[in-house]
Design an enzyme around this catalytic site. Structure first.
Site, PDB file in Angstrom:
ATOM      1  N   ASP A  40      -8.266 -16.404  10.504  1.00  0.00           N
ATOM      2  CA  ASP A  40      -8.792 -16.456   9.323  1.00  0.00           C
ATOM      3  C   ASP A  40     -10.115 -16.426  10.518  1.00  0.00           C
ATOM      4  OD1 ASP A  40      -8.675 -18.630   6.700  1.00  0.00           O
ATOM      5  OD2 ASP A  40     -10.653 -18.218   7.112  1.00  0.00           O
ATOM      6  N   TYR A 159     -11.493  -6.862  -8.110  1.00  0.00           N
ATOM      7  CA  TYR A 159     -10.313  -7.534  -7.266  1.00  0.00           C
ATOM      8  C   TYR A 159      -9.122  -7.020  -8.191  1.00  0.00           C
ATOM      9  CZ  TYR A 159      -7.423 -11.538  -6.857  1.00  0.00           C
ATOM     10  OH  TYR A 159      -6.319 -12.377  -6.472  1.00  0.00           O
TER      11      TYR A 159
END
Length: 255
Positions: A40, A159
């Site tokens: 992450d 997106y």
């Protein structure tokens, strides 16, 4: 016969594993016996998930990575190889979105950031994974796309463009590498109750929130666990004849 998708002994690397769908998948896969790499951008989030897994008796490790950096992606793989010599599955889950807005009002920098994280990030991870898997006898790549990559998605055009690209990469590479015993599939959720979606909801008015939550026939957000359940099945050998597919989990939105 155990009816639960078996991933015992598999080494599974997850980007964006510190929250949302990635974290839910990490927990579930570890419960089912996998060694899970939680990668992450926010290392604290990744470490929190790893500590939770380890306290429950599972095996996991944390890695910091910015998937827009080819060097950091290579470093992530190097860290994973230090844990186990072979990666069986990589789940390319790291992603961002943008506030709903007409295309002309979406900042150019935000458009490029969506492409860099959601599409180029998957590209870098796939290149590393494919190089490794062709040398080690195969594997499985799972790309987290979206229903916005399968249809029009007004007001989230940047997106949507990035997620259409992810599905294109998935299908094209799946055909290229099928003979190498490498499977590549995409998972396409609709709106799921994750920190990313909650952030969008928090910036919308009441009408907008109701519209987003009720956008599918079930009239609710998906749960991260529901997406993780499908991902776990894909990670198992039960899905061994499946490649190049876009698996939709959308509460009936595209029905």
């Amino acid at each position: 016969m155990n009816p639960v998708a078996d991933v015992k002994g598999k080494h599974i690397l997850i980007t964006g594993g510190g929250s949302g769908i990635g974290a839910a998948s990490a927990r579930l896969l570890s419960e089912r016996g996998a060694l899970v790499g939680v990668a992450d951008l926010n290392l604290d989030n990744a470490q929190n998930v790893v500590e939770e897994i380890q306290s429950s008796g599972g095996k996991a490790y944390a890695v910091a990575v910015d998937v827009t950096s080819p060097e950091q992606v290579k470093g992530m793989f190097d860290s994973a190889f230090a844990q186990a010599a072979k990666i069986d599955v990589i789940i390319n889950n790291a992603g961002i979105d943008h506030m709903p807005a007409p295309l002309t009002e979406v900042d150019d920098a935000m458009f490029m950031k969506n492409l860099q994280v959601n599409l180029a990030g998957v590209w870098y991870c796939m290149k590393n994974a494919l190089t490794h898997m062709t040398a080690t006898g195969g594997g499985h790549i799972i790309n987290i796309a979206s229903v916005a990559g399968l249809r029009s998605a007004p007001m989230i055009s940047a997106y949507s463009a990035s997620k259409h690209g992810v599905i294109g990469l998935t299908k094209s590479a799946a055909v290229e590498y099928a003979r190498a015993n490498i499977r590549i599939n995409a998972v396409c959720p609709s709106f799921v109750d994750t920190p990313m979606v909650q952030g969008v909801l928090a910036r919308m008015d009441e009408r907008g929130r109701k519209g987003l939550i009720g956008a599918n026939p079930m009239k609710r957000l998906g749960k991260p666990q529901e997406i993780a359940n499908a991902i776990a099945w894909l990670c198992s050998d039960e899905s061994s004849f499946m490649t190049g597919q876009a698996v939709v989990l959308d509460g009936g939105m595209l029905a």
